[in-house]
Enzyme design. Sequence first.
Site, PDB file in Angstrom:
ATOM      1  N   GLU A 155      54.927   7.730  16.694  1.00 16.04           N
ATOM      2  CA  GLU A 155      55.040   6.977  17.945  1.00 16.04           C
ATOM      3  C   GLU A 155      54.718   7.828  19.169  1.00 16.04           C
ATOM      4  O   GLU A 155      54.616   7.307  20.277  1.00 16.04           O
ATOM      5  CB  GLU A 155      56.450   6.397  18.083  1.00 16.04           C
ATOM      6  CG  GLU A 155      56.840   5.445  16.960  1.00 16.04           C
ATOM      7  CD  GLU A 155      55.906   4.251  16.856  1.00 16.04           C
ATOM      8  OE1 GLU A 155      55.591   3.654  17.900  1.00 16.04           O
ATOM      9  OE2 GLU A 155      55.493   3.927  15.723  1.00 16.04           O
ATOM     10  N   CYS A 156      54.571   9.124  18.991  1.00 12.76           N
ATOM     11  CA  CYS A 156      54.357  10.056  20.100  1.00 12.76           C
ATOM     12  C   CYS A 156      52.868  10.367  20.254  1.00 12.76           C
ATOM     13  O   CYS A 156      52.226  10.841  19.314  1.00 12.76           O
ATOM     14  CB  CYS A 156      55.151  11.348  19.832  1.00 12.76           C
ATOM     15  SG  CYS A 156      54.791  12.690  20.977  1.00 12.76           S
ATOM     16  N   GLY A 157      52.329  10.130  21.445  1.00  9.59           N
ATOM     17  CA  GLY A 157      50.909  10.402  21.700  1.00  9.59           C
ATOM     18  C   GLY A 157      50.549  11.859  21.501  1.00  9.59           C
ATOM     19  O   GLY A 157      49.490  12.174  20.946  1.00  9.59           O
ATOM     20  N   ARG A 216      50.396  12.487  17.810  1.00  2.00           N
ATOM     21  CA  ARG A 216      49.183  11.885  17.238  1.00  2.00           C
ATOM     22  C   ARG A 216      47.950  12.723  17.571  1.00  2.00           C
ATOM     23  O   ARG A 216      47.077  12.934  16.717  1.00  2.00           O
ATOM     24  CB  ARG A 216      48.992  10.458  17.754  1.00  2.00           C
ATOM     25  CG  ARG A 216      49.949   9.450  17.167  1.00  2.00           C
ATOM     26  CD  ARG A 216      49.530   8.015  17.489  1.00  2.00           C
ATOM     27  NE  ARG A 216      49.312   7.764  18.898  1.00  2.00           N
ATOM     28  CZ  ARG A 216      50.252   7.358  19.753  1.00  2.00           C
ATOM     29  NH1 ARG A 216      51.494   7.184  19.338  1.00  2.00           N
ATOM     30  NH2 ARG A 216      49.956   7.132  21.013  1.00  2.00           N
ATOM     31  N   ASN A 242      55.878  12.717  14.774  1.00  2.00           N
ATOM     32  CA  ASN A 242      56.414  11.409  15.132  1.00  2.00           C
ATOM     33  C   ASN A 242      55.218  10.523  15.446  1.00  2.00           C
ATOM     34  O   ASN A 242      54.549  10.718  16.460  1.00  2.00           O
ATOM     35  CB  ASN A 242      57.335  11.513  16.350  1.00  2.00           C
ATOM     36  CG  ASN A 242      57.829  10.164  16.835  1.00  2.00           C
ATOM     37  OD1 ASN A 242      57.382   9.114  16.388  1.00  2.00           O
ATOM     38  ND2 ASN A 242      58.752  10.196  17.779  1.00  2.00           N
TER      39      ASN A 242
END
Length: 143
Positions: free
Chosen positions: A9-11, A14, A7
């Site tokens: 958007e997920c730190g 990432r 995802n």
Amino acid sequence: MIVIHHNPECGTSRNVLKTIQDAGYTPVVIDYLTEGWSRAQLLALFAAADLTPKTALRTTKSPAQALGLLESQVTDDDILEAMLVHPILVNRPIVCSKKGVKLCRPSEQVLDLLDLWPEGPYYKEDGEMILDEQGKKASEKQN
């Protein structure tokens, strides 16, 4: 081959993707929010990672509570069905490599799935060190 169910958007997701790439791998990146899940896919991933739908359920920043999935009487099958409709309910990232399948939270757990690691010192995007100057896990340092 390394596969990451990601995802962007997920730190944590990432960080895991960047760690894999910085270790020299070119993973297959599956944006599961766009692609969704199949029942067979989730069951296989959960079995390989020793998870259940309940242990893989993302309880924060997801509709889990609003959908009533945090109630004690909710079954794994109820959760699995909800995950098929709302892919965001699956905690992430889930990484698959020849060394196994793992829900990589915290992100440094991905190291257990990699033969090669990034060169140390190595930091998460928030600045937390995960590999020291010698390339050893920072969490294993003796004080």
